[in-house]
Scaffold this motif. Structure first.
Motif, PDB file in Angstrom:
ATOM      1  N   SER A  74       0.853  -1.184   0.000  1.00  0.00           N
ATOM      2  CA  SER A  74       0.000   0.000   0.000  1.00  0.00           C
ATOM      3  C   SER A  74       0.889   1.235   0.000  1.00  0.00           C
ATOM      4  CB  SER A  74      -0.912   0.016   1.226  1.00  0.00           C
ATOM      5  OG  SER A  74      -1.804  -1.082   1.215  1.00  0.00           O
ATOM      6  N   ASP A  75       0.440   2.297  -0.668  1.00  0.00           N
ATOM      7  CA  ASP A  75       1.228   3.520  -0.709  1.00  0.00           C
ATOM      8  C   ASP A  75       1.057   4.312   0.583  1.00  0.00           C
ATOM      9  OD1 ASP A  75      -1.198   4.889  -0.884  1.00  0.00           O
ATOM     10  OD2 ASP A  75      -1.026   5.267  -3.034  1.00  0.00           O
ATOM     11  N   GLU A  76       1.599   5.528   0.617  1.00  0.00           N
ATOM     12  CA  GLU A  76       1.585   6.321   1.840  1.00  0.00           C
ATOM     13  C   GLU A  76       0.175   6.743   2.258  1.00  0.00           C
ATOM     14  OE1 GLU A  76       2.245   9.144  -1.637  1.00  0.00           O
ATOM     15  OE2 GLU A  76       2.926   7.154  -1.014  1.00  0.00           O
ATOM     16  N   ASN A  77      -0.786   6.614   1.335  1.00  0.00           N
ATOM     17  CA  ASN A  77      -2.180   6.926   1.649  1.00  0.00           C
ATOM     18  C   ASN A  77      -3.007   5.695   1.991  1.00  0.00           C
ATOM     19  OD1 ASN A  77      -2.546   9.955   1.059  1.00  0.00           O
ATOM     20  ND2 ASN A  77      -1.474   9.232  -0.769  1.00  0.00           N
ATOM     21  N   GLY A  78      -2.356   4.529   1.964  1.00  0.00           N
ATOM     22  CA  GLY A  78      -3.065   3.299   2.259  1.00  0.00           C
ATOM     23  C   GLY A  78      -3.723   2.642   1.059  1.00  0.00           C
ATOM     24  N   LYS A  79      -3.455   3.150  -0.137  1.00  0.00           N
ATOM     25  CA  LYS A  79      -4.065   2.601  -1.353  1.00  0.00           C
ATOM     26  C   LYS A  79      -3.225   1.426  -1.849  1.00  0.00           C
ATOM     27  CE  LYS A  79      -5.389   3.982  -6.084  1.00  0.00           C
ATOM     28  NZ  LYS A  79      -6.807   3.593  -6.058  1.00  0.00           N
ATOM     29  N   LYS A  88      -4.643  -2.029 -12.129  1.00  0.00           N
ATOM     30  CA  LYS A  88      -5.079  -1.211 -11.005  1.00  0.00           C
ATOM     31  C   LYS A  88      -6.024  -2.081 -10.176  1.00  0.00           C
ATOM     32  CE  LYS A  88      -3.108   2.380 -12.911  1.00  0.00           C
ATOM     33  NZ  LYS A  88      -1.838   2.942 -12.373  1.00  0.00           N
ATOM     34  N   ILE A  89      -6.007  -1.911  -8.860  1.00  0.00           N
ATOM     35  CA  ILE A  89      -6.812  -2.793  -8.015  1.00  0.00           C
ATOM     36  C   ILE A  89      -7.563  -2.010  -6.945  1.00  0.00           C
ATOM     37  CG2 ILE A  89      -5.203  -4.709  -8.357  1.00  0.00           C
ATOM     38  CD1 ILE A  89      -4.307  -4.288  -5.422  1.00  0.00           C
ATOM     39  N   SER A  90      -8.618  -2.634  -6.456  1.00  0.00           N
ATOM     40  CA  SER A  90      -9.315  -2.161  -5.271  1.00  0.00           C
ATOM     41  C   SER A  90      -9.797  -3.387  -4.508  1.00  0.00           C
ATOM     42  CB  SER A  90     -10.501  -1.262  -5.638  1.00  0.00           C
ATOM     43  OG  SER A  90     -11.126  -0.750  -4.474  1.00  0.00           O
ATOM     44  N   LEU A  91      -9.708  -3.326  -3.190  1.00  0.00           N
ATOM     45  CA  LEU A  91     -10.049  -4.458  -2.337  1.00  0.00           C
ATOM     46  C   LEU A  91     -11.145  -4.064  -1.356  1.00  0.00           C
ATOM     47  CD1 LEU A  91      -6.380  -5.481  -1.357  1.00  0.00           C
ATOM     48  CD2 LEU A  91      -7.669  -6.197  -3.387  1.00  0.00           C
ATOM     49  N   TYR A 155     -13.815   7.188  -2.886  1.00  0.00           N
ATOM     50  CA  TYR A 155     -12.674   7.460  -2.003  1.00  0.00           C
ATOM     51  C   TYR A 155     -11.514   6.523  -2.321  1.00  0.00           C
ATOM     52  CZ  TYR A 155      -9.922   8.116   2.239  1.00  0.00           C
ATOM     53  OH  TYR A 155      -8.889   8.379   3.115  1.00  0.00           O
ATOM     54  N   LYS A 156     -11.805   5.235  -2.493  1.00  0.00           N
ATOM     55  CA  LYS A 156     -10.749   4.272  -2.800  1.00  0.00           C
ATOM     56  C   LYS A 156     -10.130   4.542  -4.159  1.00  0.00           C
ATOM     57  CE  LYS A 156     -12.446   0.405   0.003  1.00  0.00           C
ATOM     58  NZ  LYS A 156     -12.969  -0.987  -0.018  1.00  0.00           N
ATOM     59  N   LEU A 157     -10.949   4.906  -5.127  1.00  0.00           N
ATOM     60  CA  LEU A 157     -10.412   5.194  -6.453  1.00  0.00           C
ATOM     61  C   LEU A 157      -9.447   6.373  -6.408  1.00  0.00           C
ATOM     62  CD1 LEU A 157     -12.300   5.273  -9.818  1.00  0.00           C
ATOM     63  CD2 LEU A 157     -10.873   7.200  -9.175  1.00  0.00           C
ATOM     64  N   GLN A 158      -9.853   7.469  -5.761  1.00  0.00           N
ATOM     65  CA  GLN A 158      -8.985   8.652  -5.761  1.00  0.00           C
ATOM     66  C   GLN A 158      -7.744   8.454  -4.895  1.00  0.00           C
ATOM     67  OE1 GLN A 158      -8.589  11.240  -3.088  1.00  0.00           O
ATOM     68  NE2 GLN A 158      -9.444   9.685  -1.705  1.00  0.00           N
ATOM     69  N   GLY A 159      -7.842   7.666  -3.852  1.00  0.00           N
ATOM     70  CA  GLY A 159      -6.670   7.183  -3.145  1.00  0.00           C
ATOM     71  C   GLY A 159      -5.902   8.155  -2.289  1.00  0.00           C
ATOM     72  N   LYS A 160      -6.508   9.265  -1.905  1.00  0.00           N
ATOM     73  CA  LYS A 160      -5.804  10.246  -1.082  1.00  0.00           C
ATOM     74  C   LYS A 160      -6.483  10.396   0.273  1.00  0.00           C
ATOM     75  CE  LYS A 160      -2.953  11.676  -4.374  1.00  0.00           C
ATOM     76  NZ  LYS A 160      -1.482  11.467  -4.304  1.00  0.00           N
ATOM     77  N   LYS A 161      -5.660  10.549   1.323  1.00  0.00           N
ATOM     78  CA  LYS A 161      -6.208  10.864   2.632  1.00  0.00           C
ATOM     79  C   LYS A 161      -6.694  12.319   2.649  1.00  0.00           C
ATOM     80  CE  LYS A 161      -3.229   7.638   5.188  1.00  0.00           C
ATOM     81  NZ  LYS A 161      -2.149   7.506   6.202  1.00  0.00           N
ATOM     82  N   GLY A 162      -7.467  12.645   3.662  1.00  0.00           N
ATOM     83  CA  GLY A 162      -7.925  14.018   3.801  1.00  0.00           C
ATOM     84  C   GLY A 162      -9.154  14.352   2.976  1.00  0.00           C
ATOM     85  N   VAL A 163      -9.810  13.339   2.418  1.00  0.00           N
ATOM     86  CA  VAL A 163     -11.050  13.527   1.665  1.00  0.00           C
ATOM     87  C   VAL A 163     -12.213  13.064   2.535  1.00  0.00           C
ATOM     88  CG1 VAL A 163     -12.365  12.806  -0.363  1.00  0.00           C
ATOM     89  CG2 VAL A 163      -9.922  13.316  -0.578  1.00  0.00           C
ATOM     90  N   SER A 164     -13.182  13.935   2.752  1.00  0.00           N
ATOM     91  CA  SER A 164     -14.321  13.655   3.625  1.00  0.00           C
ATOM     92  C   SER A 164     -15.505  13.143   2.813  1.00  0.00           C
ATOM     93  CB  SER A 164     -14.719  14.934   4.372  1.00  0.00           C
ATOM     94  OG  SER A 164     -16.010  14.823   4.927  1.00  0.00           O
ATOM     95  N   PHE A 165     -16.102  12.043   3.287  1.00  0.00           N
ATOM     96  CA  PHE A 165     -17.314  11.531   2.636  1.00  0.00           C
ATOM     97  C   PHE A 165     -18.409  12.608   2.621  1.00  0.00           C
ATOM     98  CE2 PHE A 165     -17.113   6.611   3.059  1.00  0.00           C
ATOM     99  CZ  PHE A 165     -15.794   6.619   2.618  1.00  0.00           C
TER     100      PHE A 165
END
Length: 213
Positions: A74-79, A88-91, A155-165
C-alpha cells in the motif's frame, strides 16, 4: 473458499466475490508472503481481520491466475497497488466475503457492506442534509447503503487521505432500483474535482458499489 460472483464489466475491468470458509492456516497455504507481510499479519488481532486480509489476497491470486509472487503493498495513503502486474486494483471485505476489482486500463474502487438498519444512526456523519432530504422513505436503508458504498468506492479510487465523505463527495438524486443501477457522485476535494458514475447492486444481504475512472 468459493467463488460466488464474477462480473466482467468490460474487456479491461472485472470484479469478483469469494466466500471465506477456510481457516487462516488454510488461506496462508495458498499464498506466498514476504517477511514484511507476515510481520503485518502478526500485528493483526487473530480473527476476522486476519481472515479478511488473507481472503482478499487469495482472491487476488485467483483472479491474476499466476504461480508467482504477487507484490501488493500500500502507498503512503493506504491505497493498495501491484508492483509486478499492470492492473489497477481495489479491495473490499465484509464479514465472510472478500471482493477484488481489477483493471488494466482504469483506476477502480469497490466497496461491499452488509445491509443493517443501524446505518441510519450515522447517516449524518457521511451525508449532507440536502442529500438525506432527497432520499425517499421507501427502502431508505438500502439507499443509505448505496450512498455509503458509492462514496467509499470513489474514495478508494482517488486514493488520497484528507477527503471527507460528507464534505468532499456528494451524490445526485436517484431512484433506487432493487435490480441495481447507478448514481452520479461528485468529488470536490483538495486534490481534484471529478464526477463519476458509480454502479450499485445487491448481492444477497450485501450492497456493492463500484466505479471506474
Amino acid at each position: 473458499m468459493a467463488l460466488v460472483y464474477l462480473k466482467e464489466i468490460n474487456q479491461h475491468t472485472r470484479f469478483a466475490i469469494w466466500k471465506i470458509e477456510e481457516s487462516a492456516d488454510e488461506l496462508l497455504s495458498k499464498l506466498q508472503l514476504s517477511r514484511s507481510e507476515r510481520a503485518f499479519l502478526e500485528r493483526l488481532n487473530k480473527g476476522k481481520r486476519t481472515l479478511n486480509w488473507l481472503g482478499t489476497r487469495v482472491l487476488l491470486r485467483s483472479m491474476l491466475d499466476t504461480p508467482g509472487y504477487i507484490d501488493c503493498p500500500s502507498d503512503e495513503n493506504g491505497k493498495p497497488y501491484l508492483v509486478n502486474f499492470p492492473h489497477k486494483i481495489s479491495l473490499s471485505h465484509s464479514f465472510d466475503y472478500a471482493a477484488v476489482m481489477l483493471s488494466t486500463q482504469h483506476e477502480v474502487g469497490i466497496d461491499m457492506e452488509l445491509v443493517k438498519p443501524k446505518i441510519e444512526l450515522i447517516a449524518n456523519k457521511f451525508m449532507q442534509e440536502g442529500e438525506l432530504n432527497q432520499l425517499s422513505a421507501n427502502q431508505y436503508i438500502e439507499q443509505l447503503y448505496v450512498c455509503w458504498c458509492a462514496k467509499e468506492a470513489v474514495y478508494k479510487l482517488q486514493g488520497k487521505k484528507g477527503v471527507s465523505f460528507k464534505d468532499n463527495i456528494w451524490v445526485d438524486p436517484f431512484s433506487y432500483q432493487s435490480e441495481g443501477g447507478y448514481i452520479t457522485a461528485h468529488l470536490n476535494g483538495p486534490y481534484q474535482n471529478v464526477t463519476y458514475k458509480v454502479y450499485y447492486e445487491r448481492f444477497q444481504e450485501y450492497m456493492l458499489g463500484y466505479v471506474m475512472g
